[in-house]
Design an enzyme around this catalytic site. Structure first.
Site, PDB file in Angstrom:
ATOM      1  N   TYR A   1      13.465  25.109 -22.548  1.00  0.00           N
ATOM      2  CA  TYR A   1      13.542  23.696 -22.190  1.00  0.00           C
ATOM      3  C   TYR A   1      12.315  23.165 -21.461  1.00  0.00           C
ATOM      4  O   TYR A   1      12.241  21.963 -21.187  1.00  0.00           O
ATOM      5  CB  TYR A   1      14.798  23.440 -21.338  1.00  0.00           C
ATOM      6  CG  TYR A   1      16.055  23.819 -22.060  1.00  0.00           C
ATOM      7  CD1 TYR A   1      16.545  23.042 -23.110  1.00  0.00           C
ATOM      8  CD2 TYR A   1      16.759  24.976 -21.727  1.00  0.00           C
ATOM      9  CE1 TYR A   1      17.690  23.392 -23.797  1.00  0.00           C
ATOM     10  CE2 TYR A   1      17.915  25.330 -22.403  1.00  0.00           C
ATOM     11  CZ  TYR A   1      18.371  24.542 -23.426  1.00  0.00           C
ATOM     12  OH  TYR A   1      19.503  24.897 -24.110  1.00  0.00           O
TER      13      TYR A   1
ATOM     14  N   HIS B   1      17.402  16.127 -28.513  1.00  0.00           N
ATOM     15  CA  HIS B   1      17.490  17.508 -28.020  1.00  0.00           C
ATOM     16  C   HIS B   1      16.092  17.974 -27.681  1.00  0.00           C
ATOM     17  O   HIS B   1      15.161  17.817 -28.485  1.00  0.00           O
ATOM     18  CB  HIS B   1      18.131  18.430 -29.064  1.00  0.00           C
ATOM     19  CG  HIS B   1      19.529  18.039 -29.370  1.00  0.00           C
ATOM     20  ND1 HIS B   1      20.579  18.331 -28.526  1.00  0.00           N
ATOM     21  CD2 HIS B   1      20.048  17.329 -30.395  1.00  0.00           C
ATOM     22  CE1 HIS B   1      21.686  17.818 -29.040  1.00  0.00           C
ATOM     23  NE2 HIS B   1      21.391  17.208 -30.163  1.00  0.00           N
TER      24      HIS B   1
END
Length: 153
Positions: free
Chosen positions: A32, A109
């Site tokens: 991430y 995302h």
């Protein structure tokens, strides 16, 4: 849910982040990245303002809370940018709620979910989204807001 001022002629964009996104910058930075949720919100606010929109941003780890926010937003927003996180792959209830405001939805995302575990390849949100942005890190939020502004502008 936090409010941000908006010009009288333009309804704000609603930015929603789902479970565990409050741990951005700490949880799995190899997946991430090192940016935090505060970085995401700051980028989104700056992009929305540049395009003449206010922004209402919220994150929760509680599905019912997010559904309530979506219901309450009806008639008060131009569109929704959402990273449903884990609910992407599990929540019919969230997908059902997202049609209530009757505004364009952009699904975001941070990671490329299609390069990850097979269960992440299915989204209950994608069929109702005007667009889907995956794998661009937090810049995906910027891209989503720009596209949303085009759709509602």
């Amino acid at each position: 849910m936090p409010e941000t001022a908006t010009s009288p002629e333009t309804l704000p964009i609603l930015l929603l982040n789902g479970p565990n996104l409050n741990t951005l910058g700490v949880r799995q930075p190899e997946v991430y990245g090192s940016h935090t949720l505060a970085d995401v919100v700051e980028l989104a606010e700056r992009t929305a303002a540049e395009l003449g929109f206010g922004l209402r941003a919220a994150q929760t780890n509680h599905e019912g809370e997010m559904i309530d926010w979506i219901h309450e937003a009806r008639g008060q927003i131009s569109g929704i940018v959402i990273n449903p996180a884990g609910w992407t792959h599990t929540s019919v209830a969230l997908a059902d709620a997202l049609v209530v405001p009757e505004v364009p939805i952009m699904e975001v995302h941070i990671s490329n979910v299609h390069k990850r575990e097979a269960f992440r390849h299915h989204s209950y949100v994608s069929p109702i989204a005007a667009g889907i942005i995956v794998g661009y890190g937090i810049r995906g939020y910027e891209f989503a807001i720009r596209r949303l502004a085009e759709l509602v502008g």
